[in-house]
Enzyme design. Structure first.
Site, PDB file in Angstrom:
ATOM      1  N   ASP A  85      41.945  75.954  50.620  1.00 49.34           N
ATOM      2  CA  ASP A  85      42.406  77.193  49.964  1.00 49.34           C
ATOM      3  C   ASP A  85      42.318  77.120  48.445  1.00 49.34           C
ATOM      4  O   ASP A  85      43.082  77.773  47.740  1.00 49.34           O
ATOM      5  CB  ASP A  85      43.858  77.525  50.367  1.00 49.34           C
ATOM      6  CG  ASP A  85      44.061  77.523  51.865  1.00 49.34           C
ATOM      7  OD1 ASP A  85      43.266  78.171  52.560  1.00 49.34           O
ATOM      8  OD2 ASP A  85      45.014  76.872  52.342  1.00 49.34           O
TER       9      ASP A  85
ATOM     10  N   LYS B  60      37.160  77.952  47.191  1.00 45.32           N
ATOM     11  CA  LYS B  60      35.776  77.471  47.366  1.00 45.32           C
ATOM     12  C   LYS B  60      34.798  78.612  47.591  1.00 45.32           C
ATOM     13  O   LYS B  60      33.645  78.538  47.184  1.00 45.32           O
ATOM     14  CB  LYS B  60      35.695  76.510  48.562  1.00 45.32           C
ATOM     15  CG  LYS B  60      36.386  75.178  48.359  1.00 45.32           C
ATOM     16  CD  LYS B  60      36.127  74.229  49.499  1.00 45.32           C
ATOM     17  CE  LYS B  60      36.762  74.655  50.804  1.00 45.32           C
ATOM     18  NZ  LYS B  60      38.233  74.732  50.766  1.00 45.32           N
TER      19      LYS B  60
ATOM     20  N   GLY C 230      38.463  79.573  56.180  1.00 43.27           N
ATOM     21  CA  GLY C 230      38.239  80.921  55.684  1.00 43.27           C
ATOM     22  C   GLY C 230      37.776  80.957  54.249  1.00 43.27           C
ATOM     23  O   GLY C 230      38.330  80.281  53.392  1.00 43.27           O
ATOM     24  N   HIS C 231      36.727  81.727  53.976  1.00 41.82           N
ATOM     25  CA  HIS C 231      36.262  81.967  52.621  1.00 41.82           C
ATOM     26  C   HIS C 231      36.233  83.467  52.369  1.00 41.82           C
ATOM     27  O   HIS C 231      35.721  84.229  53.196  1.00 41.82           O
ATOM     28  CB  HIS C 231      34.846  81.410  52.413  1.00 41.82           C
ATOM     29  CG  HIS C 231      34.796  79.922  52.346  1.00 41.82           C
ATOM     30  ND1 HIS C 231      33.623  79.205  52.393  1.00 41.82           N
ATOM     31  CD2 HIS C 231      35.769  78.989  52.239  1.00 41.82           C
ATOM     32  CE1 HIS C 231      33.876  77.908  52.319  1.00 41.82           C
ATOM     33  NE2 HIS C 231      35.178  77.767  52.231  1.00 41.82           N
TER      34      HIS C 231
ATOM     35  N   GLN D  95      37.997  73.287  54.431  1.00 44.96           N
ATOM     36  CA  GLN D  95      39.323  72.684  54.219  1.00 44.96           C
ATOM     37  C   GLN D  95      39.339  71.878  52.904  1.00 44.96           C
ATOM     38  O   GLN D  95      38.755  72.289  51.922  1.00 44.96           O
ATOM     39  CB  GLN D  95      39.734  71.811  55.424  1.00 44.96           C
ATOM     40  CG  GLN D  95      40.017  72.601  56.680  1.00 44.96           C
ATOM     41  CD  GLN D  95      38.828  72.679  57.603  1.00 44.96           C
ATOM     42  OE1 GLN D  95      37.956  71.824  57.621  1.00 44.96           O
ATOM     43  NE2 GLN D  95      38.773  73.713  58.394  1.00 44.96           N
TER      44      GLN D  95
END
Length: 429
Positions: A13, A16, A40-41, A223
């Site tokens: 988080d 990235k 998630g991005h 991650q």
């Protein structure tokens, strides 16, 4: 020109998505090499917002995007994500997207097991996303996984299904659940197989060809290092190796291909789910960081825990992952604080230590030692050069790089792609 490997240097988080998107626009190929659809991005390109959890970030710019063998693939999640992006105008085809044919699959039984375990764990909950990633990695290591290439041979799958179901049926019985419905699962796999197989290939071969042609490859980590199954805050970790070295094994290219290792570092610290967090702030300051940083998980929507920047943890992550330079993100969240703090060491059982210990009890017991600095009243949001930053913000950045013993390569000052201060171009060897 160098290749670039992007990893999170904290608990994930770190922002990235924006950095990978910024780099992907200059890369010839983008490769995911570990994790699953728990990563998630969020990408902001002009007025368009893209939320990715499995596809490499390069896909939105039409860059060749590859899911490497180190990823565990949920074929139904893949289809849903591709359909959603296609609805946003992103073209995805066999020319710009490929999946390693030796990728293990995440199956419905994996999701079932993930949920059953977390529900039964009580106080021992790890805080998984419940998407079956951990159980899928277990089956990979246990040599009973069904892989992408097996989708082309579903009529010859009996021996593998025997091994797989013998394992899962015993576990399911322990939770009072019925055995796996093999026929139903095979029917689901037959239905999804043509969709997945259109993208499947030996990607190590394609990547070697890309590399020999002199193209720039961007390896996209998921991650963060502190969630690495070996080097993270075990057992509150993910089920894969998140360090930069995994880019080699998880893609089929050798270790020399990883190039410049860019560690993404948030200007403060957050983590989602359970586990130790030495600098966590359960007060109005932590609340302010969370609100200003919009700290909710891209995949789960879970509220992130927030705290001051931890230089000890970040220095350790950078050393373990061989980070060449960092990208410092979300500096603007610290705008307006009268004072800001940085953790520079820990006290453990009366002793001062300069590293994060391996044992969970010690990790929970460490007390942060803080260094306090003056904050800044001006804004850093949208800054694109050092001249745009308040002097005290520059001092903060300089102090961070001194403490983590790793230089700053770039500073991100908003989710927008162009709001970036470039100090060193990772793609220039």
């Amino acid at each position: 020109m160098a290749n670039v490997t992007v990893i999170g240097a904290q608990w994930g988080d770190e922002g990235k998505g924006k950095i990978v998107d910024w780099l992907a626009s200059r890369a010839d190929a983008v490769v995911r090499f570990q994790g699953g659809h728990n990563a998630g991005h969020t990408l902001v390109v002009g007025e368009q917002v893209y939320k990715l959890s499995l596809l490499p970030s390069g896909i939105v710019t039409g860059t060749l995007s590859i899911i490497g063998n180190g990823v565990v693939l949920d074929p139904w999640a893949l289809k849903a994500e591709i359909e959603k992006l296609s609805g946003q105008g992103v073209e995805i085809n066999a020319d710009n997207f490929a999946i390693a044919d030796n990728c293990p699959l995440i199956l419905p039984m994996h999701r079932d097991l993930d949920g059953l375990r977390e529900t039964a764990a009580g106080a021992g909950k790890i805080g998984t996303t419940g998407r079956g990633i951990g159980p899928a990695y277990e089956d990979k290591v246990g040599r009973r996984a069904i892989r992408v290439c097996d989708l082309a041979h579903l009529d010859a799958l009996d021996a593998q299904l025997d091994r797989l179901c013998a394992h899962h049926d015993a576990l399911r019985a322990g939770f009072g659940q019925p055995p796996v419905d093999r026929e139903a699962m095979l029917a689901e796999l037959r239905e999804i197989a043509p969709f997945v197989l259109q993208f499947a290939q030996p990607v190590w071969k394609r990547l070697n060809a890309v590399r020999k042609a002199g193209a720039r490859i961007l390896f996209e980590g998921a991650q963060g290092v502190l969630l690495d199954v070996d080097h993270g805050t075990y057992p509150f970790v993910t089920s894969s190796n998140t360090v930069s070295g995994t880019a080699a094994s998880g893609s089929g290219l050798g270790p020399a291909a990883t190039g410049f290792v860019l560690g993404i570092v948030k200007a403060y610290t957050t983590r989602v789910g359970s586990g130790p967090f030495p600098t966590e702030l359960e007060d109005e300051v932590g609340q302010r960081l969370g609100e200003r940083g919009h700290e909710f998980g891209t995949v789960t929507g879970r509220k992130r825990r927030c705290g001051w920047f931890d230089a000890v943890l970040t220095r350790q992550s950078c050393a373990i992952s061989g980070v060449t330079g960092i990208a410092l993100t979300k500096l603007d969240v610290l705008d307006g604080f009268d004072k800001v703090k940085i953790c520079i060491g820990y006290r453990l059982n009366g002793k001062v230590i300069d590293y994060f210990p391996s044992h969970a009890a010690d990790q929970a017991a460490v007390e942060p030692i803080y260094e306090e600095m003056d904050g800044w009243q001006g804004t850093t949001a949208g800054a694109r050069s050092w001249a745009d930053l308040p002097a005290q913000a520059i001092k903060y950045i300089q102090r961070v790089q001194e403490l983590i013993e790793t230089p700053v390569a770039l500073v991100s000052t908003s989710p927008e792609r162009e709001d970036t201060i470039l100090v060193r171009d990772p793609f220039v060897d």
